[in-house]
Design a protein around this motif. Structure first.
Motif, PDB file in Angstrom:
ATOM      1  N   MET A   2     -55.433 -77.531  16.039  1.00 16.84           N
ATOM      2  CA  MET A   2     -55.488 -77.447  14.698  1.00 16.84           C
ATOM      3  C   MET A   2     -56.994 -77.193  14.244  1.00 16.84           C
ATOM      4  O   MET A   2     -57.739 -77.749  13.462  1.00 16.84           O
ATOM      5  CB  MET A   2     -55.138 -78.824  14.425  1.00 16.84           C
ATOM      6  N   LYS A   3     -57.539 -75.961  14.743  1.00 13.56           N
ATOM      7  CA  LYS A   3     -58.898 -75.443  14.431  1.00 13.56           C
ATOM      8  C   LYS A   3     -60.014 -76.591  14.796  1.00 13.56           C
ATOM      9  O   LYS A   3     -61.312 -76.170  14.287  1.00 13.56           O
ATOM     10  CB  LYS A   3     -58.763 -75.007  13.037  1.00 13.56           C
ATOM     11  N   LEU A   4     -59.795 -77.464  15.429  1.00 12.16           N
ATOM     12  CA  LEU A   4     -60.834 -78.262  16.042  1.00 12.16           C
ATOM     13  C   LEU A   4     -61.000 -78.229  17.439  1.00 12.16           C
ATOM     14  O   LEU A   4     -59.922 -78.304  18.391  1.00 12.16           O
ATOM     15  CB  LEU A   4     -60.445 -79.906  15.870  1.00 12.16           C
ATOM     16  N   PHE A   5     -62.546 -77.990  18.030  1.00  6.41           N
ATOM     17  CA  PHE A   5     -62.670 -77.769  19.398  1.00  6.41           C
ATOM     18  C   PHE A   5     -63.195 -79.057  19.959  1.00  6.41           C
ATOM     19  O   PHE A   5     -64.071 -79.437  19.546  1.00  6.41           O
ATOM     20  CB  PHE A   5     -63.729 -76.717  19.389  1.00  6.41           C
ATOM     21  N   ASN A   6     -62.476 -79.537  20.831  1.00  5.61           N
ATOM     22  CA  ASN A   6     -62.475 -81.085  21.565  1.00  5.61           C
ATOM     23  C   ASN A   6     -63.027 -80.701  22.767  1.00  5.61           C
ATOM     24  O   ASN A   6     -62.451 -80.199  23.645  1.00  5.61           O
ATOM     25  CB  ASN A   6     -61.213 -81.795  21.485  1.00  5.61           C
ATOM     26  N   GLU A   7     -64.467 -81.292  23.108  1.00  9.37           N
ATOM     27  CA  GLU A   7     -64.818 -81.094  24.422  1.00  9.37           C
ATOM     28  C   GLU A   7     -64.246 -82.253  25.359  1.00  9.37           C
ATOM     29  O   GLU A   7     -63.985 -83.391  24.981  1.00  9.37           O
ATOM     30  CB  GLU A   7     -66.460 -81.550  24.445  1.00  9.37           C
ATOM     31  N   ILE A   8     -63.708 -81.926  26.396  1.00  4.66           N
ATOM     32  CA  ILE A   8     -63.040 -82.659  27.498  1.00  4.66           C
ATOM     33  C   ILE A   8     -64.022 -83.022  28.688  1.00  4.66           C
ATOM     34  O   ILE A   8     -64.652 -82.185  29.085  1.00  4.66           O
ATOM     35  CB  ILE A   8     -61.766 -82.151  28.172  1.00  4.66           C
ATOM     36  N   GLU A   9     -64.238 -84.397  28.799  1.00  3.62           N
ATOM     37  CA  GLU A   9     -65.085 -84.827  29.933  1.00  3.62           C
ATOM     38  C   GLU A   9     -64.410 -85.061  31.153  1.00  3.62           C
ATOM     39  O   GLU A   9     -63.296 -85.555  31.070  1.00  3.62           O
ATOM     40  CB  GLU A   9     -65.853 -86.032  29.478  1.00  3.62           C
ATOM     41  N   ALA A  10     -65.299 -85.215  32.157  1.00  5.41           N
ATOM     42  CA  ALA A  10     -64.543 -85.226  33.608  1.00  5.41           C
ATOM     43  C   ALA A  10     -63.784 -86.545  33.886  1.00  5.41           C
ATOM     44  O   ALA A  10     -63.014 -86.797  34.453  1.00  5.41           O
ATOM     45  CB  ALA A  10     -65.704 -84.875  34.543  1.00  5.41           C
ATOM     46  N   GLU A  11     -64.696 -87.633  33.227  1.00  2.06           N
ATOM     47  CA  GLU A  11     -64.146 -89.072  33.365  1.00  2.06           C
ATOM     48  C   GLU A  11     -64.552 -89.329  34.807  1.00  2.06           C
ATOM     49  O   GLU A  11     -64.386 -90.866  34.873  1.00  2.06           O
ATOM     50  CB  GLU A  11     -62.698 -89.041  33.058  1.00  2.06           C
ATOM     51  N   VAL A  12     -64.752 -88.794  35.818  1.00  4.39           N
ATOM     52  CA  VAL A  12     -64.994 -89.423  36.927  1.00  4.39           C
ATOM     53  C   VAL A  12     -66.196 -88.503  37.571  1.00  4.39           C
ATOM     54  O   VAL A  12     -66.589 -87.549  37.191  1.00  4.39           O
ATOM     55  CB  VAL A  12     -63.971 -89.333  38.210  1.00  4.39           C
ATOM     56  N   SER A  13     -67.085 -89.086  38.697  1.00  4.63           N
ATOM     57  CA  SER A  13     -67.972 -88.218  39.449  1.00  4.63           C
ATOM     58  C   SER A  13     -67.454 -87.515  40.416  1.00  4.63           C
ATOM     59  O   SER A  13     -66.522 -88.259  41.349  1.00  4.63           O
ATOM     60  CB  SER A  13     -69.114 -89.134  39.777  1.00  4.63           C
ATOM     61  N   GLY A  14     -67.735 -86.402  40.891  1.00  4.07           N
ATOM     62  CA  GLY A  14     -66.993 -85.814  41.781  1.00  4.07           C
ATOM     63  C   GLY A  14     -67.159 -84.441  42.028  1.00  4.07           C
ATOM     64  O   GLY A  14     -67.995 -83.662  41.388  1.00  4.07           O
ATOM     65  N   GLU A  15     -66.312 -83.555  42.850  1.00  4.86           N
ATOM     66  CA  GLU A  15     -66.358 -82.144  42.871  1.00  4.86           C
ATOM     67  C   GLU A  15     -64.983 -81.507  42.510  1.00  4.86           C
ATOM     68  O   GLU A  15     -63.886 -82.072  42.825  1.00  4.86           O
ATOM     69  CB  GLU A  15     -66.498 -81.673  44.540  1.00  4.86           C
TER      70      GLU A  15
END
Length: 163
Positions: free
Chosen positions: A126-139
């Motif tokens: 809906m015209k909003l750009f949402n940054e998605i985070e990894a939520e975990v440390s890893g590869e």
């Protein structure tokens, strides 16, 4: 008017509960979620499809002819994944972007190390750009969607081998 984050939280709560239907109405805004139909509806004058409530599944009787093909395609395109890998999933329906703009490099690529708060992609809704985070440390082991693809709520986007 409800914020997208508030709608996401409502969807998560309804999804994790045992209720099949939820209606919230304030002023000219109405949010109606139904698990058995697989689609959440947000109403502000016209009806706008926001997100599926349950994990994507083939829809026998779609609520809207426009939404059904996208849901069916997402289910058919879902690859088999290793259970030991962490799945970074989409918190909403929207368009997946690997980079902040077309001229920039991707946030992450296969083989990159990420931290819990590292931004891995953007989902535009809906015209909003949402940054998605990894939520975990890893590869990052695999990127499951292509740049510009439509993604569904709960759809796996990345596979991460946790540290």
């Amino acid at each position: 008017m409800l914020k997208i984050q508030e709608i996401r939280e409502i969807i998560k709560l309804v999804d994790s509960s045992s209720i099949d239907e939820f209606v919230y109405e304030v002023a000219d805004t109405k949010v109606k979620l139904k698990k058995h139909s697989g689609v959440a509806v947000v109403t502000e004058a016209p009806v706008v499809k926001v997100a599926p409530v349950a994990a994507p599944a083939p829809v026998a009787a779609p609520a809207a002819p426009v939404a059904a093909p996208a849901v069916a395609e997402a289910v058919q395109a879902a690859p088999a994944v290793d259970a030991s890998l962490y799945k970074i999933t989409s918190p909403m329906v929207g368009t997946f972007y690997q980079a902040p703009n077309p001229e920039s490099p991707a946030f992450v690529k296969v083989g990159d190390k990420v931290g819990e708060e590292a931004v891995v992609c953007i989902v535009e809704a809906m015209k909003l750009f949402n940054e998605i985070e990894a939520e975990v440390s890893g590869e990052i082991v695999e990127i499951l969607v292509k740049d510009g693809d439509l993604v569904e709520y709960g759809q796996p986007l990345f596979l991460v081998k946790e540290n």
